[in-house]
Design a protein around this motif. Structure first.
Motif, PDB file in Angstrom:
ATOM      1  N   GLU A   1      -6.236  20.357  24.951  1.00 31.78           N
ATOM      2  CA  GLU A   1      -5.319  21.492  24.927  1.00 31.78           C
ATOM      3  C   GLU A   1      -4.154  21.280  25.873  1.00 31.78           C
ATOM      4  O   GLU A   1      -4.240  20.549  26.869  1.00 31.78           O
ATOM      5  CB  GLU A   1      -6.063  22.781  25.303  1.00 31.78           C
ATOM      6  CG  GLU A   1      -6.713  22.737  26.664  1.00 31.78           C
ATOM      7  CD  GLU A   1      -7.605  23.935  26.940  1.00 31.78           C
ATOM      8  OE1 GLU A   1      -7.691  24.816  26.070  1.00 31.78           O
ATOM      9  OE2 GLU A   1      -8.208  23.975  28.028  1.00 31.78           O
ATOM     10  N   ASN A   2      -3.040  21.936  25.529  1.00 34.98           N
ATOM     11  CA  ASN A   2      -1.893  21.948  26.434  1.00 34.98           C
ATOM     12  C   ASN A   2      -2.203  22.834  27.632  1.00 34.98           C
ATOM     13  O   ASN A   2      -2.837  23.886  27.506  1.00 34.98           O
ATOM     14  CB  ASN A   2      -0.645  22.487  25.711  1.00 34.98           C
ATOM     15  CG  ASN A   2      -0.080  21.493  24.730  1.00 34.98           C
ATOM     16  OD1 ASN A   2       0.542  20.511  25.102  1.00 34.98           O
ATOM     17  ND2 ASN A   2      -0.307  21.742  23.435  1.00 34.98           N
ATOM     18  N   ASP A   3      -1.761  22.400  28.824  1.00 35.69           N
ATOM     19  CA  ASP A   3      -1.963  23.199  30.020  1.00 35.69           C
ATOM     20  C   ASP A   3      -1.164  24.493  29.916  1.00 35.69           C
ATOM     21  O   ASP A   3      -0.031  24.501  29.413  1.00 35.69           O
ATOM     22  CB  ASP A   3      -1.536  22.417  31.267  1.00 35.69           C
ATOM     23  CG  ASP A   3      -1.980  23.092  32.540  1.00 35.69           C
ATOM     24  OD1 ASP A   3      -3.082  22.806  33.009  1.00 35.69           O
ATOM     25  OD2 ASP A   3      -1.200  23.923  33.077  1.00 35.69           O
ATOM     26  N   ALA A   4      -1.747  25.582  30.388  1.00 31.30           N
ATOM     27  CA  ALA A   4      -1.090  26.888  30.264  1.00 31.30           C
ATOM     28  C   ALA A   4       0.071  27.057  31.229  1.00 31.30           C
ATOM     29  O   ALA A   4       0.923  27.923  31.018  1.00 31.30           O
ATOM     30  CB  ALA A   4      -2.108  28.001  30.494  1.00 31.30           C
ATOM     31  N   ALA A   5       0.133  26.252  32.289  1.00 32.19           N
ATOM     32  CA  ALA A   5       1.153  26.466  33.310  1.00 32.19           C
ATOM     33  C   ALA A   5       2.062  25.266  33.538  1.00 32.19           C
ATOM     34  O   ALA A   5       3.146  25.427  34.082  1.00 32.19           O
ATOM     35  CB  ALA A   5       0.492  26.850  34.641  1.00 32.19           C
ATOM     36  N   LYS A   6       1.633  24.051  33.122  1.00 31.05           N
ATOM     37  CA  LYS A   6       2.415  22.853  33.401  1.00 31.05           C
ATOM     38  C   LYS A   6       2.945  22.267  32.104  1.00 31.05           C
ATOM     39  O   LYS A   6       2.178  21.930  31.200  1.00 31.05           O
ATOM     40  CB  LYS A   6       1.575  21.830  34.157  1.00 31.05           C
ATOM     41  CG  LYS A   6       1.156  22.328  35.532  1.00 31.05           C
ATOM     42  CD  LYS A   6       0.353  21.293  36.298  1.00 31.05           C
ATOM     43  CE  LYS A   6      -0.054  21.811  37.666  1.00 31.05           C
ATOM     44  NZ  LYS A   6      -0.853  20.819  38.425  1.00 31.05           N
ATOM     45  N   SER A   7       4.239  22.111  32.045  1.00 31.13           N
ATOM     46  CA  SER A   7       4.888  21.660  30.827  1.00 31.13           C
ATOM     47  C   SER A   7       4.481  20.232  30.477  1.00 31.13           C
ATOM     48  O   SER A   7       4.426  19.341  31.339  1.00 31.13           O
ATOM     49  CB  SER A   7       6.407  21.728  31.019  1.00 31.13           C
ATOM     50  OG  SER A   7       7.076  21.483  29.813  1.00 31.13           O
ATOM     51  N   LYS A   8       4.165  20.012  29.213  1.00 34.89           N
ATOM     52  CA  LYS A   8       3.851  18.700  28.644  1.00 34.89           C
ATOM     53  C   LYS A   8       2.597  18.065  29.248  1.00 34.89           C
ATOM     54  O   LYS A   8       2.391  16.865  29.121  1.00 34.89           O
ATOM     55  CB  LYS A   8       5.060  17.764  28.763  1.00 34.89           C
ATOM     56  CG  LYS A   8       6.242  18.187  27.908  1.00 34.89           C
ATOM     57  CD  LYS A   8       7.469  17.327  28.140  1.00 34.89           C
ATOM     58  CE  LYS A   8       8.153  17.679  29.443  1.00 34.89           C
ATOM     59  NZ  LYS A   8       9.445  17.003  29.616  1.00 34.89           N
ATOM     60  N   GLN A   9       1.784  18.864  29.925  1.00 37.67           N
ATOM     61  CA  GLN A   9       0.507  18.352  30.445  1.00 37.67           C
ATOM     62  C   GLN A   9      -0.610  18.686  29.471  1.00 37.67           C
ATOM     63  O   GLN A   9      -0.742  19.825  29.029  1.00 37.67           O
ATOM     64  CB  GLN A   9       0.183  18.937  31.812  1.00 37.67           C
ATOM     65  CG  GLN A   9      -1.191  18.497  32.339  1.00 37.67           C
ATOM     66  CD  GLN A   9      -1.490  18.969  33.732  1.00 37.67           C
ATOM     67  OE1 GLN A   9      -0.730  18.700  34.661  1.00 37.67           O
ATOM     68  NE2 GLN A   9      -2.587  19.693  33.913  1.00 37.67           N
ATOM     69  N   VAL A  10      -1.422  17.680  29.141  1.00 37.64           N
ATOM     70  CA  VAL A  10      -2.554  17.847  28.242  1.00 37.64           C
ATOM     71  C   VAL A  10      -3.843  17.688  29.044  1.00 37.64           C
ATOM     72  O   VAL A  10      -3.993  16.733  29.818  1.00 37.64           O
ATOM     73  CB  VAL A  10      -2.509  16.829  27.090  1.00 37.64           C
ATOM     74  CG1 VAL A  10      -3.778  16.910  26.232  1.00 37.64           C
ATOM     75  CG2 VAL A  10      -1.275  17.071  26.229  1.00 37.64           C
ATOM     76  N   ASN A  11      -4.757  18.617  28.866  1.00 33.74           N
ATOM     77  CA  ASN A  11      -6.052  18.587  29.534  1.00 33.74           C
ATOM     78  C   ASN A  11      -7.141  18.268  28.518  1.00 33.74           C
ATOM     79  O   ASN A  11      -7.190  18.868  27.443  1.00 33.74           O
ATOM     80  CB  ASN A  11      -6.350  19.931  30.204  1.00 33.74           C
ATOM     81  CG  ASN A  11      -5.277  20.340  31.196  1.00 33.74           C
ATOM     82  OD1 ASN A  11      -4.713  19.494  31.882  1.00 33.74           O
ATOM     83  ND2 ASN A  11      -5.004  21.631  31.271  1.00 33.74           N
ATOM     84  N   VAL A  12      -8.007  17.343  28.884  1.00 40.86           N
ATOM     85  CA  VAL A  12      -9.111  16.945  28.004  1.00 40.86           C
ATOM     86  C   VAL A  12     -10.421  17.163  28.754  1.00 40.86           C
ATOM     87  O   VAL A  12     -10.579  16.712  29.892  1.00 40.86           O
ATOM     88  CB  VAL A  12      -8.992  15.474  27.578  1.00 40.86           C
ATOM     89  CG1 VAL A  12     -10.195  15.069  26.722  1.00 40.86           C
ATOM     90  CG2 VAL A  12      -7.690  15.243  26.824  1.00 40.86           C
ATOM     91  N   THR A  13     -11.354  17.849  28.103  1.00 38.68           N
ATOM     92  CA  THR A  13     -12.664  18.110  28.695  1.00 38.68           C
ATOM     93  C   THR A  13     -13.752  17.774  27.690  1.00 38.68           C
ATOM     94  O   THR A  13     -13.711  18.237  26.548  1.00 38.68           O
ATOM     95  CB  THR A  13     -12.806  19.590  29.103  1.00 38.68           C
ATOM     96  OG1 THR A  13     -11.739  19.955  29.981  1.00 38.68           O
ATOM     97  CG2 THR A  13     -14.134  19.833  29.805  1.00 38.68           C
ATOM     98  N   VAL A  14     -14.708  16.958  28.117  1.00 38.25           N
ATOM     99  CA  VAL A  14     -15.921  16.753  27.323  1.00 38.25           C
ATOM    100  C   VAL A  14     -16.986  17.658  27.920  1.00 38.25           C
ATOM    101  O   VAL A  14     -17.403  17.465  29.067  1.00 38.25           O
ATOM    102  CB  VAL A  14     -16.374  15.283  27.364  1.00 38.25           C
ATOM    103  CG1 VAL A  14     -17.734  15.138  26.682  1.00 38.25           C
ATOM    104  CG2 VAL A  14     -15.343  14.393  26.674  1.00 38.25           C
ATOM    105  N   PRO A  15     -17.421  18.691  27.190  1.00 34.09           N
ATOM    106  CA  PRO A  15     -18.435  19.614  27.731  1.00 34.09           C
ATOM    107  C   PRO A  15     -19.703  18.873  28.147  1.00 34.09           C
ATOM    108  O   PRO A  15     -19.997  17.768  27.673  1.00 34.09           O
ATOM    109  CB  PRO A  15     -18.687  20.574  26.573  1.00 34.09           C
ATOM    110  CG  PRO A  15     -17.424  20.521  25.767  1.00 34.09           C
ATOM    111  CD  PRO A  15     -16.951  19.105  25.860  1.00 34.09           C
TER     112      PRO A  15
END
Length: 524
Positions: A131-145
């Motif tokens: 997902e795209n970060d809600a506060a930082k432009s053009k930052q993508v966050n990836v999480t493996v549960p």
């Protein structure tokens, strides 16, 4: 004689060194302010060769060493320095690894990590979150549960302009990557355990987006008495009336008022230059500093001009605001900067911005050192100073005492919406030293008993926890056993210094409703 001279010189040098060293060790202020390491974590990786060889890379702010207890029955923890790795061979099984960060004074912070070593092929559980970060432009966050099987960590492959970047994290944690440009990208996630085999998850045509406006308000401004500021635009203070934030100067700039959840801001798009016409010209010679907050996703620098009445263009002076993208940039410009350049400050009637891009502006005001400060004892005779901030649905006001209409007190209304943590807080301008005196007293009024009151002291300069709260704090709870006014006594034992008071009147119990009054918070 020459030899004697050298001997005497050497003796003097040794005495000087010893004297300096002794002075340095006499200064032990750092001991009383030292905190345990913060944000201790570790990345656990395993080789994909069925050997069970796991490497552990600990990290932590303020740690000078780490202790790693492997959790497989090995009695002695491995001791390693920052930046180094611990390696250990595990048999198949489930383990709890303990990582301890050690600070320079010996204070410690400990975390644990679950480790599953299996030579079976790792399996994804819940689908990875990209997902795209809600506060930082053009930052993508990836999480493996963390509901994977037979997995320890994962690698994420980000490719931009043919360049591949690989980032790693343990399952259940997040990696973040900031792209240079928006667009559609392919992101590959490789899940790894102790087995030779791995598992892959690929996201194609993921759209990386850009944030073009602030998603949170500018930093909260301190409470000031009216004589200590001249405000042009701020929700916190009383502003000069009648200011025009978009006077027509034949500019190409587009002005749009911007509202973020009730917080008004100035938005200037397609900037070339832009003016603000102050309602009435201001003599700011009694002030010391000019403050402004600016947010931008596109502008790097903005020249900011305070303009006196009648100034010729060649005599205008500016201060360059250097901006970091996608965050609020706060500037406190000494007015001496302008007076040293020959700018008169007794008749300021305009501001001017020169630059490019789009900016959001808040909190434009002049101020000086406070003539009154927030410190103990706290009464409510100076409302501008002792105004507490309410949180989690509580409501604060300064009002007349329920038993004496001539006495101003603080009032808290609890609506029961804060899950037992509704309250009010006040940032102090003068520190409380509990080593000098551990006792704080307060007058408190309630109509319900028994009732619990919790007083928390915080060091707001200490590292923040995951909820952005200070990590150096102390809490003391007392019970109120009589209705009406009572004097409450809170005894603190840490011997530390604090600069913030937080008051909870719901006793950490959900659904407590009521109206409460307090006064005379003292550090006798």
């Amino acid at each position: 004689m020459k030899a004697l001279k050298y001997i005497l010189s050497a003796i003097l040098l040794i005495i000087t060194i010893f004297s300096c060293t002794e002075d340095e060790f006499d200064n032990t202020d750092f001991v009383s302010t030292a905190v345990a390491p913060n944000n201790v974590s570790a990345l656990l990786k395993v080789t994909q060769d069925n050997t069970g060889l796991v490497t552990i890379a600990p990290t932590g702010e303020g740690a000078v060493s780490f202790e790693v207890l492997y959790g497989d029955g090995t009695a002695t923890p491995a001791k390693i320095k920052p930046g180094k790795l611990a390696s250990h061979n595990y048999a198949e099984g489930n383990y709890t690894v303990t990582i301890t960060g050690v600070g320079i004074t010996g204070l410690k912070s400990e975390i644990t990590k679950d480790l599953e070593v299996s030579f079976k092929t790792p399996e994804f559980g819940t689908e990875p979150i990209v997902e795209n970060d809600a506060a930082k432009s053009k930052q993508v966050n990836v999480t493996v549960p963390g509901d994977t099987n037979y997995a320890i960590f994962y690698d994420v492959y980000f490719v931009e302009n043919g360049v591949e970047t690989v980032l790693s994290a343990n399952v259940g944690e997040t990696v973040s990557y900031t792209y240079a440009n928006t667009g559609l990208y392919t992101i590959k996630i490789v899940l790894k355990g102790a087995a030779i085999a791995t598992a892959e998850f690929i996201v194609t045509d993921f759209e990386v987006t850009e944030i073009l406006q602030p998603v949170q308000s500018a930093p909260a401004q301190p409470t000031r008495v009216a004589s200590d500021y001249i405000s042009i635009f701020s929700n916190k203070y009383t502003n000069v009336a009648g200011s025009d934030f978009n006077p027509y100067w034949w500019q190409t700039t587009i002005y749009t008022p911007f509202d973020l959840n009730g917080d008004a801001m100035l938005q200037y798009s397609n900037l070339n230059y832009q003016g603000i016409q102050i309602g009435t010209a201001q003599d700011v010679t009694s002030m010391e500093t000019l403050h402004i907050d600016v947010w931008s996703a596109t502008a790097n620098t903005i020249d900011f001009y305070p303009l006196p009445v009648g100034i010729a263009a060649e005599n205008e002076k500016f201060f360059t605001l250097n901006l970091l993208a996608d965050q609020w940039n706060s500037f406190d410009i000494p007015l001496s900067y302008f007076t040293d350049l020959g700018l008169a400050l007794d008749n300021i009637h305009q501001f001017k911005f020169v630059g490019s891009g789009s900016i959001f502006v808040d909190n434009i005001y002049f101020y000086k050192a406070p003539s009154a400060i927030a410190k103990l004892p706290i009464t409510f005779d100076i409302p501008e100073i002792n105004t507490f901030e309410a949180f989690l649905g509580a409501e604060f006001a300064i009002t007349a005492s329920p038993t004496d209409s001539n006495n101003s007190v603080g009032r808290i209304i609890n609506y029961g919406d804060g899950w037992g943590w509704e309250g009010v807080s006040l940032k102090l301008d003068e520190w409380i030293d509990t080593a000098v005196n551990p006792t704080i007293t307060m007058d408190f009024h309630t109509t319900t008993v028994p009732h619990k009151v919790l007083l928390k002291l915080e060091d707001t300069t200490s590292p923040k926890d995951g909820n952005n709260n200070p990590t150096v704090l102390e809490e003391v709870e007392v019970s109120v056993t009589t209705t009406g006014w009572s004097e409450l006594t809170f005894n603190f034992t840490s011997g530390r210094k604090y600069d913030s008071i937080v008051l909870f009147v719901d006793g950490n119990e959900y659904g407590i409703l009521g109206t409460y009054y307090f006064d005379n918070i003292s550090h006798p």
